[in-house]
Design a protein around this motif. Structure first.
Motif, PDB file in Angstrom:
ATOM      1  N   PRO A  96       0.828  -1.207   0.000  1.00  0.00           N
ATOM      2  CA  PRO A  96       0.000   0.000   0.000  1.00  0.00           C
ATOM      3  C   PRO A  96       0.865   1.260   0.000  1.00  0.00           C
ATOM      4  O   PRO A  96       1.999   1.238   0.460  1.00  0.00           O
ATOM      5  CB  PRO A  96      -0.806  -0.099   1.279  1.00  0.00           C
ATOM      6  N   VAL A  97       0.313   2.351  -0.496  1.00  0.00           N
ATOM      7  CA  VAL A  97       1.019   3.626  -0.498  1.00  0.00           C
ATOM      8  C   VAL A  97       0.924   4.261   0.883  1.00  0.00           C
ATOM      9  O   VAL A  97      -0.033   4.038   1.619  1.00  0.00           O
ATOM     10  CB  VAL A  97       0.457   4.596  -1.556  1.00  0.00           C
ATOM     11  N   ALA A  98       1.940   5.061   1.233  1.00  0.00           N
ATOM     12  CA  ALA A  98       1.939   5.759   2.521  1.00  0.00           C
ATOM     13  C   ALA A  98       2.854   6.965   2.441  1.00  0.00           C
ATOM     14  O   ALA A  98       3.786   7.021   1.636  1.00  0.00           O
ATOM     15  CB  ALA A  98       2.404   4.826   3.634  1.00  0.00           C
ATOM     16  N   ASN A  99       2.595   7.938   3.314  1.00  0.00           N
ATOM     17  CA  ASN A  99       3.433   9.126   3.487  1.00  0.00           C
ATOM     18  C   ASN A  99       3.564   9.947   2.205  1.00  0.00           C
ATOM     19  O   ASN A  99       4.669  10.213   1.738  1.00  0.00           O
ATOM     20  CB  ASN A  99       4.812   8.757   4.029  1.00  0.00           C
ATOM     21  N   ALA A 100       2.449  10.384   1.670  1.00  0.00           N
ATOM     22  CA  ALA A 100       2.466  11.267   0.504  1.00  0.00           C
ATOM     23  C   ALA A 100       2.876  12.668   0.961  1.00  0.00           C
ATOM     24  O   ALA A 100       2.404  13.159   1.986  1.00  0.00           O
ATOM     25  CB  ALA A 100       1.093  11.311  -0.160  1.00  0.00           C
ATOM     26  N   THR A 101       3.774  13.287   0.218  1.00  0.00           N
ATOM     27  CA  THR A 101       4.234  14.639   0.538  1.00  0.00           C
ATOM     28  C   THR A 101       4.293  15.486  -0.725  1.00  0.00           C
ATOM     29  O   THR A 101       4.477  14.975  -1.825  1.00  0.00           O
ATOM     30  CB  THR A 101       5.629  14.636   1.190  1.00  0.00           C
ATOM     31  N   ILE A 102       4.154  16.806  -0.529  1.00  0.00           N
ATOM     32  CA  ILE A 102       4.255  17.763  -1.630  1.00  0.00           C
ATOM     33  C   ILE A 102       5.535  18.566  -1.446  1.00  0.00           C
ATOM     34  O   ILE A 102       5.818  19.052  -0.352  1.00  0.00           O
ATOM     35  CB  ILE A 102       3.051  18.730  -1.648  1.00  0.00           C
ATOM     36  N   THR A 103       6.295  18.706  -2.518  1.00  0.00           N
ATOM     37  CA  THR A 103       7.501  19.533  -2.510  1.00  0.00           C
ATOM     38  C   THR A 103       7.299  20.663  -3.511  1.00  0.00           C
ATOM     39  O   THR A 103       7.201  20.413  -4.716  1.00  0.00           O
ATOM     40  CB  THR A 103       8.736  18.701  -2.902  1.00  0.00           C
ATOM     41  N   PRO A 104       7.249  21.931  -3.018  1.00  0.00           N
ATOM     42  CA  PRO A 104       7.094  23.057  -3.944  1.00  0.00           C
ATOM     43  C   PRO A 104       8.448  23.471  -4.520  1.00  0.00           C
ATOM     44  O   PRO A 104       9.476  23.345  -3.875  1.00  0.00           O
ATOM     45  CB  PRO A 104       6.511  24.164  -3.064  1.00  0.00           C
ATOM     46  N   SER A 105       8.415  23.970  -5.745  1.00  0.00           N
ATOM     47  CA  SER A 105       9.616  24.500  -6.380  1.00  0.00           C
ATOM     48  C   SER A 105       9.238  25.795  -7.084  1.00  0.00           C
ATOM     49  O   SER A 105       8.319  25.799  -7.891  1.00  0.00           O
ATOM     50  CB  SER A 105      10.165  23.494  -7.387  1.00  0.00           C
ATOM     51  N   PRO A 106       9.867  26.894  -6.780  1.00  0.00           N
ATOM     52  CA  PRO A 106      11.010  27.025  -5.886  1.00  0.00           C
ATOM     53  C   PRO A 106      10.606  26.802  -4.436  1.00  0.00           C
ATOM     54  O   PRO A 106       9.450  26.997  -4.084  1.00  0.00           O
ATOM     55  CB  PRO A 106      11.477  28.467  -6.107  1.00  0.00           C
ATOM     56  N   PRO A 107      11.582  26.393  -3.601  1.00  0.00           N
ATOM     57  CA  PRO A 107      11.257  26.067  -2.213  1.00  0.00           C
ATOM     58  C   PRO A 107      10.999  27.285  -1.331  1.00  0.00           C
ATOM     59  O   PRO A 107      10.534  27.136  -0.222  1.00  0.00           O
ATOM     60  CB  PRO A 107      12.495  25.305  -1.733  1.00  0.00           C
ATOM     61  N   ALA A 108      11.302  28.475  -1.799  1.00  0.00           N
ATOM     62  CA  ALA A 108      11.118  29.679  -0.990  1.00  0.00           C
ATOM     63  C   ALA A 108       9.644  29.859  -0.640  1.00  0.00           C
ATOM     64  O   ALA A 108       8.762  29.446  -1.389  1.00  0.00           O
ATOM     65  CB  ALA A 108      11.627  30.902  -1.747  1.00  0.00           C
ATOM     66  N   HIS A 109       9.381  30.492   0.498  1.00  0.00           N
ATOM     67  CA  HIS A 109       8.000  30.706   0.930  1.00  0.00           C
ATOM     68  C   HIS A 109       7.342  31.849   0.177  1.00  0.00           C
ATOM     69  O   HIS A 109       6.134  31.946   0.157  1.00  0.00           O
ATOM     70  CB  HIS A 109       7.937  30.969   2.433  1.00  0.00           C
ATOM     71  N   GLN A 110       8.130  32.729  -0.435  1.00  0.00           N
ATOM     72  CA  GLN A 110       7.555  33.835  -1.184  1.00  0.00           C
ATOM     73  C   GLN A 110       8.036  33.794  -2.622  1.00  0.00           C
ATOM     74  O   GLN A 110       9.223  33.670  -2.885  1.00  0.00           O
ATOM     75  CB  GLN A 110       7.924  35.167  -0.546  1.00  0.00           C
ATOM     76  N   VAL A 111       7.067  33.890  -3.531  1.00  0.00           N
ATOM     77  CA  VAL A 111       7.341  33.875  -4.959  1.00  0.00           C
ATOM     78  C   VAL A 111       6.554  35.015  -5.581  1.00  0.00           C
ATOM     79  O   VAL A 111       5.404  35.237  -5.226  1.00  0.00           O
ATOM     80  CB  VAL A 111       6.919  32.534  -5.595  1.00  0.00           C
ATOM     81  N   ARG A 112       7.146  35.735  -6.471  1.00  0.00           N
ATOM     82  CA  ARG A 112       6.439  36.848  -7.111  1.00  0.00           C
ATOM     83  C   ARG A 112       5.394  36.323  -8.094  1.00  0.00           C
ATOM     84  O   ARG A 112       5.625  35.334  -8.779  1.00  0.00           O
ATOM     85  CB  ARG A 112       7.415  37.748  -7.852  1.00  0.00           C
ATOM     86  N   ALA A 113       4.258  37.017  -8.133  1.00  0.00           N
ATOM     87  CA  ALA A 113       3.209  36.656  -9.088  1.00  0.00           C
ATOM     88  C   ALA A 113       3.799  36.721 -10.493  1.00  0.00           C
ATOM     89  O   ALA A 113       4.604  37.591 -10.806  1.00  0.00           O
ATOM     90  CB  ALA A 113       2.028  37.597  -8.963  1.00  0.00           C
ATOM     91  N   GLY A 114       3.413  35.785 -11.317  1.00  0.00           N
ATOM     92  CA  GLY A 114       3.943  35.710 -12.673  1.00  0.00           C
ATOM     93  C   GLY A 114       5.063  34.707 -12.813  1.00  0.00           C
ATOM     94  O   GLY A 114       5.398  34.291 -13.911  1.00  0.00           O
ATOM     95  N   ASP A 115       5.656  34.309 -11.688  1.00  0.00           N
ATOM     96  CA  ASP A 115       6.716  33.298 -11.730  1.00  0.00           C
ATOM     97  C   ASP A 115       6.091  31.911 -11.793  1.00  0.00           C
ATOM     98  O   ASP A 115       5.009  31.688 -11.273  1.00  0.00           O
ATOM     99  CB  ASP A 115       7.603  33.379 -10.480  1.00  0.00           C
ATOM    100  N   PRO A 116       6.783  30.966 -12.410  1.00  0.00           N
ATOM    101  CA  PRO A 116       6.251  29.595 -12.440  1.00  0.00           C
ATOM    102  C   PRO A 116       6.444  28.899 -11.096  1.00  0.00           C
ATOM    103  O   PRO A 116       7.444  29.098 -10.416  1.00  0.00           O
ATOM    104  CB  PRO A 116       7.087  28.917 -13.526  1.00  0.00           C
ATOM    105  N   VAL A 117       5.464  28.106 -10.713  1.00  0.00           N
ATOM    106  CA  VAL A 117       5.547  27.297  -9.493  1.00  0.00           C
ATOM    107  C   VAL A 117       5.224  25.857  -9.873  1.00  0.00           C
ATOM    108  O   VAL A 117       4.277  25.598 -10.607  1.00  0.00           O
ATOM    109  CB  VAL A 117       4.564  27.801  -8.410  1.00  0.00           C
ATOM    110  N   THR A 118       6.036  24.941  -9.382  1.00  0.00           N
ATOM    111  CA  THR A 118       5.846  23.522  -9.644  1.00  0.00           C
ATOM    112  C   THR A 118       5.676  22.797  -8.320  1.00  0.00           C
ATOM    113  O   THR A 118       6.441  23.028  -7.386  1.00  0.00           O
ATOM    114  CB  THR A 118       7.068  22.938 -10.391  1.00  0.00           C
TER     115      THR A 118
END
Length: 128
Positions: free
Chosen positions: A1-23
C-alpha cells in the motif's frame, strides 16, 4: 500500500512573485508501482500525475493543494490504497505594486505553538 504522501514546492522559498512559475511535486515514501497521483485544489480534483505545473501564478492559484497517491493491489487490482498528503497553502497577496505568493505548510499550527509558548512563559515569569 502507499503511505506518506508529501508535496515539494519548487522554488522552495516561501515567497514567490506573481507571474513566476511554481511547480508542485508529489511523492510517497512507501508504495509499490504503479502509483497514480491526483491533485486537489480546495478539495476539487484539478490534475493527474506526480507533477503539477502552475505556470505563472496569479490570484486564482490561491488556496490549499493536496495530492492523493493511489495504487491497486491483489488480483485484478481489487484492493485500492490511498495516501493523502498534508495540505499546502498557497496565498497570493498584493503588496504595494508587486504581487507576492506565500506558500506555507501548517502555518496556523506554528502560530498556535508559538502562542502557547508565550502564554506558558508569561505564567512562568509571573510566578517568580
Amino acid at each position: 500500500p502507499v503511505a506518506n504522501a508529501t508535496i515539494t514546492p519548487s522554488p522552495p522559498a516561501h515567497q514567490v512573485r506573481a507571474g513566476d512559475p511554481v511547480t508542485l511535486r508529489c511523492s510517497v515514501q512507501v508504495g509499490s508501482a504503479p502509483v497514480t497521483f491526483t491533485w486537489l485544489h480546495n478539495g476539487r480534483e484539478v490534475a493527474q500525475g506526480p507533477v503539477l505545473e502552475l505556470g505563472d501564478v496569479a490570484v486564482g492559484h490561491s488556496g490549499t493543494y493536496q495530492c492523493v497517491a493511489t495504487n491497486h493491489l491483489g488480483q485484478a487490482g481489487h484492493r485500492v490504497f490511498r495516501a493523502l498528503s498534508p495540505e499546502l497553502a498557497l496565498e497570493v497577496t498584493l503588496q504595494g505594486h508587486s504581487d507576492t505568493v506565500v506558500a506555507g505548510l501548517g502555518g496556523s499550527l506554528l502560530f498556535l505553538v508559538l502562542l502557547m509558548a508565550a502564554i506558558v512563559a508569561w505564567h512562568w515569569w509571573h510566578r517568580l
